[in-house]
Design an enzyme around this catalytic site. Structure first.
Site, mmCIF file in Angstrom:
data_model
loop_
_atom_site.group_PDB
_atom_site.id
_atom_site.type_symbol
_atom_site.label_atom_id
_atom_site.label_comp_id
_atom_site.label_asym_id
_atom_site.label_seq_id
_atom_site.Cartn_x
_atom_site.Cartn_y
_atom_site.Cartn_z
ATOM 1 N N ASP A 9 39.507 34.348 34.026
ATOM 2 C CA ASP A 9 38.648 34.454 35.219
ATOM 3 C C ASP A 9 37.258 33.944 34.824
ATOM 4 O O ASP A 9 37.005 33.653 33.655
ATOM 5 C CB ASP A 9 38.573 35.913 35.699
ATOM 6 C CG ASP A 9 37.746 36.081 36.972
ATOM 7 O OD1 ASP A 9 37.750 35.162 37.818
ATOM 8 O OD2 ASP A 9 37.072 37.121 37.133
ATOM 9 N N SER A 10 36.374 33.874 35.804
ATOM 10 C CA SER A 10 34.997 33.456 35.528
ATOM 11 C C SER A 10 34.204 34.554 34.820
ATOM 12 O O SER A 10 33.194 34.279 34.181
ATOM 13 C CB SER A 10 34.308 33.112 36.841
ATOM 14 O OG SER A 10 34.380 34.239 37.710
ATOM 15 N N TYR A 41 32.022 31.169 39.804
ATOM 16 C CA TYR A 41 32.777 30.007 40.274
ATOM 17 C C TYR A 41 32.611 29.822 41.786
ATOM 18 O O TYR A 41 32.731 28.713 42.294
ATOM 19 C CB TYR A 41 34.272 30.193 39.998
ATOM 20 C CG TYR A 41 34.737 29.863 38.600
ATOM 21 C CD1 TYR A 41 33.866 29.430 37.605
ATOM 22 C CD2 TYR A 41 36.089 29.978 38.278
ATOM 23 C CE1 TYR A 41 34.331 29.136 36.328
ATOM 24 C CE2 TYR A 41 36.559 29.676 37.017
ATOM 25 C CZ TYR A 41 35.682 29.256 36.039
ATOM 26 O OH TYR A 41 36.163 28.965 34.793
ATOM 27 N N GLY A 42 32.383 30.929 42.482
ATOM 28 C CA GLY A 42 32.419 30.927 43.946
ATOM 29 C C GLY A 42 31.497 29.916 44.613
ATOM 30 O O GLY A 42 31.755 29.470 45.724
ATOM 31 N N CYS A 72 41.955 34.697 39.138
ATOM 32 C CA CYS A 72 40.770 34.275 39.890
ATOM 33 C C CYS A 72 41.258 33.518 41.119
ATOM 34 O O CYS A 72 41.921 32.476 40.988
ATOM 35 C CB CYS A 72 39.913 33.380 39.006
ATOM 36 S SG CYS A 72 38.481 32.679 39.855
ATOM 37 N N ASN A 73 40.947 34.041 42.277
ATOM 38 C CA ASN A 73 41.357 33.379 43.524
ATOM 39 C C ASN A 73 40.680 32.020 43.671
ATOM 40 O O ASN A 73 41.279 31.065 44.160
ATOM 41 C CB ASN A 73 40.987 34.249 44.722
ATOM 42 C CG ASN A 73 41.752 35.553 44.761
ATOM 43 O OD1 ASN A 73 42.722 35.688 45.472
ATOM 44 N ND2 ASN A 73 41.331 36.527 43.963
ATOM 45 N N THR A 74 39.413 31.946 43.251
ATOM 46 C CA THR A 74 38.646 30.708 43.416
ATOM 47 C C THR A 74 39.235 29.596 42.546
ATOM 48 O O THR A 74 39.386 28.459 42.999
ATOM 49 C CB THR A 74 37.167 30.963 43.048
ATOM 50 O OG1 THR A 74 36.739 32.182 43.672
ATOM 51 C CG2 THR A 74 36.287 29.839 43.510
ATOM 52 N N GLU A 151 29.744 41.930 38.567
ATOM 53 C CA GLU A 151 29.544 41.448 37.190
ATOM 54 C C GLU A 151 28.391 42.221 36.533
ATOM 55 O O GLU A 151 28.384 42.453 35.333
ATOM 56 C CB GLU A 151 29.253 39.951 37.233
ATOM 57 C CG GLU A 151 29.351 39.231 35.913
ATOM 58 C CD GLU A 151 30.769 38.989 35.390
ATOM 59 O OE1 GLU A 151 31.737 39.109 36.163
ATOM 60 O OE2 GLU A 151 30.905 38.704 34.190
ATOM 61 N N CYS A 183 39.230 38.352 46.009
ATOM 62 C CA CYS A 183 38.502 38.003 44.774
ATOM 63 C C CYS A 183 38.760 39.140 43.802
ATOM 64 O O CYS A 183 38.647 40.315 44.168
ATOM 65 C CB CYS A 183 37.011 37.869 45.062
ATOM 66 S SG CYS A 183 35.963 37.770 43.583
ATOM 67 N N THR A 184 39.103 38.794 42.556
ATOM 68 C CA THR A 184 39.501 39.846 41.604
ATOM 69 C C THR A 184 38.332 40.783 41.268
ATOM 70 O O THR A 184 38.564 41.942 40.931
ATOM 71 C CB THR A 184 40.079 39.227 40.323
ATOM 72 O OG1 THR A 184 39.184 38.207 39.842
ATOM 73 C CG2 THR A 184 41.426 38.602 40.608
ATOM 74 N N HIS A 185 37.109 40.291 41.377
ATOM 75 C CA HIS A 185 35.968 41.189 41.149
ATOM 76 C C HIS A 185 35.972 42.357 42.141
ATOM 77 O O HIS A 185 35.545 43.461 41.815
ATOM 78 C CB HIS A 185 34.647 40.427 41.292
ATOM 79 C CG HIS A 185 34.263 39.646 40.071
ATOM 80 N ND1 HIS A 185 34.893 38.489 39.710
ATOM 81 C CD2 HIS A 185 33.309 39.870 39.126
ATOM 82 C CE1 HIS A 185 34.341 38.018 38.591
ATOM 83 N NE2 HIS A 185 33.375 38.838 38.228
HETATM 84 N N1 DGL Z 1 36.861 36.570 40.365
HETATM 85 C C1 DGL Z 1 36.821 35.311 41.040
HETATM 86 C C2 DGL Z 1 37.855 35.276 42.173
HETATM 87 O O1 DGL Z 1 38.844 35.970 42.145
HETATM 88 C C3 DGL Z 1 35.520 34.794 41.567
HETATM 89 C C4 DGL Z 1 34.212 35.238 41.064
HETATM 90 C C5 DGL Z 1 33.241 34.075 40.970
HETATM 91 O O2 DGL Z 1 32.646 33.678 41.991
HETATM 92 O O3 DGL Z 1 33.129 33.543 39.863
HETATM 93 O O4 DGL Z 1 37.718 34.507 43.097
#
Ligand code: DGL
Length: 269
Positions: A9-10, A41-42, A72-74, A151, A183-185
Site C-alpha cells: 500500500d502507499s 497515492y490518492g 490499496c484501492n487506488t 496515516e 480505501c484501506t486506510h
Molecule cells: N490506502 C489507499 C487505498 O486503498 C490510498 C491511500 C492514499 O491516498 O495513498 O486507496
C-alpha cells in the site's frame, strides 16, 4: 513450497488487510511494503501510481513473495492489469470498493462509497458501479485528505469526525443504508464510523474477503502454510523513513486500531 504473501500500500492502510490475513492464518509469512515516499497515492496520476506499483510488487517478489495483495484501492484502480502482465507467474489479488455486496445488502437501494479522488475518478470504479448498481443509487464521494489523517494516527476526534460528517450527512439523509469503504486506510475508522452511523446503516469493508481470496489462491497454487508453526510478525518495509513509518504504526496502535504484530525493518527497503 512455503507461502509468503507480499502486501503493499502507499502507507499504513494495507495493514488493515494484513490484519485480516494474520487473524485468519497467524503463522502465515507476510511481508508488508509501504510506499511512504510517494504517499498519498490518492492525488497522483494513474501513470505515476502504475509505475510505483510495478516497482513495489517487483520488490516484494524479489524478497520472496509468491502471492501478492495490492492492499490499496487506488493502486488496484491504476495498475492491476499492468501488474498481472508484468508478473504473470505470481497470483496477484487486487482491492476494489465493495460495491457489489453493498448493493446486494441494501434495502433502501441507496449506497454510499467513500474512496480517494484517484479511485473515484478511475474507470475501474465506474465499470464496477455500472455492473453491480442494478436499480440502486450509488453515491461515490472522494475523500481528499482522509487517508492523510489516518496515516497521522487520527482515527478518532473532532477533525476526522468533521470530515466524515461533511461527506456522509447528505447521502445518509437521502436514505443510504450501506457505507462501502473504498480505501484501506478507512478500515481503521470502522469503530468511529460505527458510533457515528445509525444502527440500521451497514458498513461494508473488503479487507476480510480479500484476505480470504489470498488464502484461496495460496491453496490453489499448492503453497503451504504451516498451521502448527508459531504466530509470525508481519515484517514491514517503507520506501520513506523507516522510523517515521514505525511511529505511524505505533500511533495507530496507541489509538486502538486493530493491527497485526509488526516488525519494521531497517534499513529502508
Ligand atoms: N490506502 C489507499 C487505498 O486503498 C490510498 C491511500 C492514499 O491516498 O495513498 O486507496
Amino acid at each position: 513450497m512455503r507461502a509468503t504473501v507480499g502486501v503493499f500500500d502507499s502507507g499504513v492502510g494495507g495493514l488493515s488487510v494484513a490484519e485480516a490475513l494474520h487473524r485468519l492464518a497467524p503463522s502465515l509469512e507476510i511481508r508488508y511494503l509501504a510506499d511512504t515516499a510517494y504517499f498519498p497515492y490518492g492525488d497522483r496520476t494513474v501513470a505515476e501510481i502504475a509505475d510505483r506499483a510495478v516497482l513495489m510488487v517487483g520488490r516484494l517478489i524479489d524478497q520472496g513473495a509468491n502471492v501478492v495483495v495490492v492492499a490499496c484501492n487506488t493502486a488496484t484502480s491504476a495498475a492491476l492489469e499492468r501488474l498481472r502482465e508484468a508478473f504473470p507467474s505470481v497470483p496477484i489479488v487486487g482491492m476494489e470498493p465493495p460495491v457489489k455486496p453493498a448493493v446486494e445488502h441494501s434495502v433502501s437501494r441507496r449506497v454510499l462509497v467513500l474512496a480517494t479522488a484517484g479511485t473515484v475518478s478511475g474507470a475501474r470504479l465506474a465499470r464496477l458501479t455500472e455492473t453491480h448498481r442494478g436499480d440502486a443509487e450509488v453515491f461515490t464521494v472522494p475523500m481528499p485528505g482522509l487517508a492523510d489523517l489516518v496515516e497521522a494516527g487520527q482515527i478518532e476526534g473532532p477533525r476526522v469526525e468533521g470530515v466524515l460528517h461533511a461527506a456522509m450527512d447528505a447521502p445518509l439523509a437521502s436514505g443510504v443504508d450501506q457505507v462501502a469503504l473504498g480505501c484501506t486506510h478507512y478500515g481503521f475508522l470502522r469503530p468511529l464510523l460505527r458510533r457515528m452511523l445509525p444502527e440500521q446503516v451497514e458498513l461494508v469493508d473488503a479487507a476480510e474477503p480479500v484476505a480470504r481470496r489470498a488464502l484461496h489462491l495460496i491453496a490453489e497454487a499448492g503453497l503451504v502454510i504451516d498451521a502448527e508453526a508459531a504466530e509470525r510478525e508481519v515484517l514491514c518495509y517503507a520506501t520513506g523513513d523507516a522510523a517515521a513509518f514505525e511511529a505511524a504504526v505505533e500511533r495507530l496502535r496507541a489509538a486502538g486500531a486493530a493491527l497485526p504484530p509488526t516488525r519494521v525493518s531497517r534499513p529502508v527497503a
